[in-house]
Design an enzyme around this catalytic site. Structure first.
Site, PDB file in Angstrom:
ATOM      1  N   SER A  15     -14.269   4.907   3.702  1.00 25.91           N
ATOM      2  CA  SER A  15     -15.680   5.200   3.464  1.00 25.91           C
ATOM      3  C   SER A  15     -15.886   6.214   2.349  1.00 25.91           C
ATOM      4  O   SER A  15     -16.932   6.217   1.694  1.00 25.91           O
ATOM      5  CB  SER A  15     -16.344   5.708   4.751  1.00 25.91           C
ATOM      6  OG  SER A  15     -15.678   6.854   5.246  1.00 25.91           O
ATOM      7  N   ASP A 199     -20.937  16.010   6.703  1.00 26.30           N
ATOM      8  CA  ASP A 199     -20.841  15.905   8.157  1.00 26.30           C
ATOM      9  C   ASP A 199     -19.499  16.392   8.684  1.00 26.30           C
ATOM     10  O   ASP A 199     -19.093  16.054   9.788  1.00 26.30           O
ATOM     11  CB  ASP A 199     -21.076  14.458   8.605  1.00 26.30           C
ATOM     12  CG  ASP A 199     -20.065  13.483   8.003  1.00 26.30           C
ATOM     13  OD1 ASP A 199     -19.181  13.930   7.234  1.00 26.30           O
ATOM     14  OD2 ASP A 199     -20.164  12.273   8.294  1.00 26.30           O
ATOM     15  N   HIS A 202     -17.087  13.507   5.537  1.00 26.33           N
ATOM     16  CA  HIS A 202     -17.394  12.838   4.273  1.00 26.33           C
ATOM     17  C   HIS A 202     -17.908  13.846   3.250  1.00 26.33           C
ATOM     18  O   HIS A 202     -18.701  14.729   3.588  1.00 26.33           O
ATOM     19  CB  HIS A 202     -18.444  11.751   4.496  1.00 26.33           C
ATOM     20  CG  HIS A 202     -18.009  10.694   5.460  1.00 26.33           C
ATOM     21  ND1 HIS A 202     -18.318  10.753   6.805  1.00 26.33           N
ATOM     22  CD2 HIS A 202     -17.286   9.560   5.273  1.00 26.33           C
ATOM     23  CE1 HIS A 202     -17.806   9.702   7.414  1.00 26.33           C
ATOM     24  NE2 HIS A 202     -17.169   8.960   6.510  1.00 26.33           N
TER      25      HIS A 202
END
Length: 264
Positions: A15, A199, A202
């Site tokens: 991600s 967070d 990330h």
């Protein structure tokens, strides 16, 4: 279907890579500076670990018979570890020894002459996972509906980052140690990492800015022939066309290699 016009940079990861085309993400900035020279392909796979990523890579990287007919991947950036480091029994967890083996497998797929995906024109850069802020991550997990438990560990992620560095050293592949770079930028404190993470896991816009700068530096230092300032545009710039001979635009507007020393 788009024609085979420009060679490419492929970004392969989880991600963190997938988010690279967010506003001011590292992939978006990379595409901007390589505009008209090389295309940037984002093959980020949110939630994936290296175990799941290998069969995907074998589908999205051209095989030797396919390579003459598609753009060359001149640069491959591999960025995994953030999910592999999830503590067991999380389904994303990959034991450290297997994580190392998977990185070596990915490198061999591209670099080994015996591989079905061998690409002698492809240069590789590894990137380590960033450090996690367990304080910020715990808050983010609690705010989910329903609330979730902490799913990352600071020291575990550090060990996976160290493994990337070690694999790169053994395989003689350049490594961008984002774990160390970001941790030092944060004043070597988990609290300070919140300036670079959204967070706890990330990276945010500030973090992506560092990723972008470190990646450009690694390209310039290790593969200067692929550094964007050392490439020419595939199609001549309008001001050069005008300066040379605008009446001869059919000839001047023909595709050329971004690498001035090569002939297409």
């Amino acid at each position: 279907m788009a024609a085979n016009v420009q060679d490419a940079i492929m970004l392969f990861g989880d991600s963190l890579t997938q988010g690279g085309f967010e506003s001011n993400g590292f992939a978006a900035k990379l595409a901007h500076v390589y505009n008209r020279k090389m295309d940037v392909l984002n093959r980020g796979l949110s939630g994936y670990n290296t175990e799941w990523a290998i069969p995907v890579f074998e589908q999205c990287f051209a095989t030797k018979p396919e390579q003459p007919h598609v753009p060359k991947v001149r640069l491959l950036v591999i960025w995994f570890g953030a999910n592999d480091a999830a503590p067991p029994p999380k389904p994303q967890h990959v034991p450290l020894v297997h994580f190392r083996a998977n990185l070596e497998r990915l490198l061999a797929l591209v670099r080994s002459p015996d591989s079905h995906w061998h690409s002698p024109d492809t240069r590789v850069i590894l990137m380590t996972p960033p450090p996690v802020s367990t304080l910020q991550r715990a808050r983010a997990q609690r705010e989910k509906v329903p609330p979730r438990e902490l799913d990352r560990d600071f020291d575990t992620t550090r060990r996976y980052a160290e493994a990337v560095v070690d694999v790169g050293r053994q395989q003689r592949v350049p490594v961008i140690d984002l774990w160390t770079t970001l941790y030092e930028a944060a004043g070597k404190s988990e609290e300070g990492l919140e300036a670079f993470l959204r967070d706890g896991l990330h990276v945010n816009e500030e973090g992506y800015g560092i990723v972008f700068e470190e990646l450009l530096k690694a390209i310039k230092d290790n593969y200067p022939e692929y550094y964007y300032e050392n490439l020419q545009s595939v199609f001549i710039y309008s001001f050069d066309l005008i300066a040379e001979d605008p009446d001869n635009y059919l000839e001047l507007a023909k595709k050329r290699s971004a690498f001035a020393t090569e002939q297409k």
